[in-house]
Design an enzyme around this catalytic site. Sequence first.
Site, PDB file in Angstrom:
ATOM      1  N   TYR A   9      75.994   0.549 -38.685  1.00  0.00           N
ATOM      2  CA  TYR A   9      77.244   0.728 -37.949  1.00  0.00           C
ATOM      3  C   TYR A   9      77.350  -0.265 -36.806  1.00  0.00           C
ATOM      4  O   TYR A   9      76.364  -0.829 -36.353  1.00  0.00           O
ATOM      5  CB  TYR A   9      77.382   2.167 -37.430  1.00  0.00           C
ATOM      6  CG  TYR A   9      76.477   2.514 -36.260  1.00  0.00           C
ATOM      7  CD1 TYR A   9      76.940   2.420 -34.957  1.00  0.00           C
ATOM      8  CD2 TYR A   9      75.173   2.949 -36.461  1.00  0.00           C
ATOM      9  CE1 TYR A   9      76.128   2.750 -33.879  1.00  0.00           C
ATOM     10  CE2 TYR A   9      74.351   3.272 -35.408  1.00  0.00           C
ATOM     11  CZ  TYR A   9      74.829   3.172 -34.109  1.00  0.00           C
ATOM     12  OH  TYR A   9      74.023   3.480 -33.047  1.00  0.00           O
ATOM     13  N   CYS A  10      78.588  -0.498 -36.374  1.00  0.00           N
ATOM     14  CA  CYS A  10      78.872  -1.327 -35.203  1.00  0.00           C
ATOM     15  C   CYS A  10      79.893  -0.567 -34.356  1.00  0.00           C
ATOM     16  O   CYS A  10      79.931   0.656 -34.390  1.00  0.00           O
ATOM     17  CB  CYS A  10      79.367  -2.717 -35.611  1.00  0.00           C
ATOM     18  SG  CYS A  10      80.936  -2.703 -36.500  1.00  0.00           S
ATOM     19  N   ARG A  11      80.737  -1.269 -33.646  1.00  0.00           N
ATOM     20  CA  ARG A  11      81.727  -0.598 -32.796  1.00  0.00           C
ATOM     21  C   ARG A  11      82.829   0.044 -33.626  1.00  0.00           C
ATOM     22  O   ARG A  11      83.161   1.206 -33.452  1.00  0.00           O
ATOM     23  CB  ARG A  11      82.344  -1.589 -31.796  1.00  0.00           C
ATOM     24  CG  ARG A  11      83.335  -0.944 -30.825  1.00  0.00           C
ATOM     25  CD  ARG A  11      83.892  -1.933 -29.818  1.00  0.00           C
ATOM     26  NE  ARG A  11      84.516  -3.089 -30.445  1.00  0.00           N
ATOM     27  CZ  ARG A  11      85.776  -3.129 -30.884  1.00  0.00           C
ATOM     28  NH1 ARG A  11      86.548  -2.088 -30.761  1.00  0.00           N
ATOM     29  NH2 ARG A  11      86.257  -4.213 -31.446  1.00  0.00           N
TER      30      ARG A  11
END
Length: 134
Positions: free
Chosen positions: A98-100
């Site tokens: 995941y990222c932002r």
Amino acid sequence: MITSWKNLSLLSYLLLALMTASCQSSSNTDSNNEGFQDLNVAEFKQKMETRGVVVLDVRTPEETAEGMITGAQELDFRAPDFQEQLGKLDPDKTYLVYCRSGGRSSSACSMMEGMGFKSVYNLVGGYQGWSAEN
């Protein structure tokens, strides 16, 4: 009239062939589990309960300082040695990435797929989506 029936018949045949090829292609992808898969927050959470999964946070250190999913391993997508760091990971493990908001993690999952990782999942909506539901 006969010509239009032939055209209609040919068109029907082509449409049927296209639909058949499309179904075969998607079923091969599903059964071989090739590529990465997008997961919503609930699905991601459920996968986290699987023994041996690795949760990867590919945000910058500044972003992770604001909060992260418990137990996640940090690996900055924007770091110059990101791909080298990916290469040090075990490609046979399952990775939840995941990222932002989901863009960088999707790119990271594609890179991992290209590097031979077998089981990679992307959190749709990223940490923003996670935070909104938790």
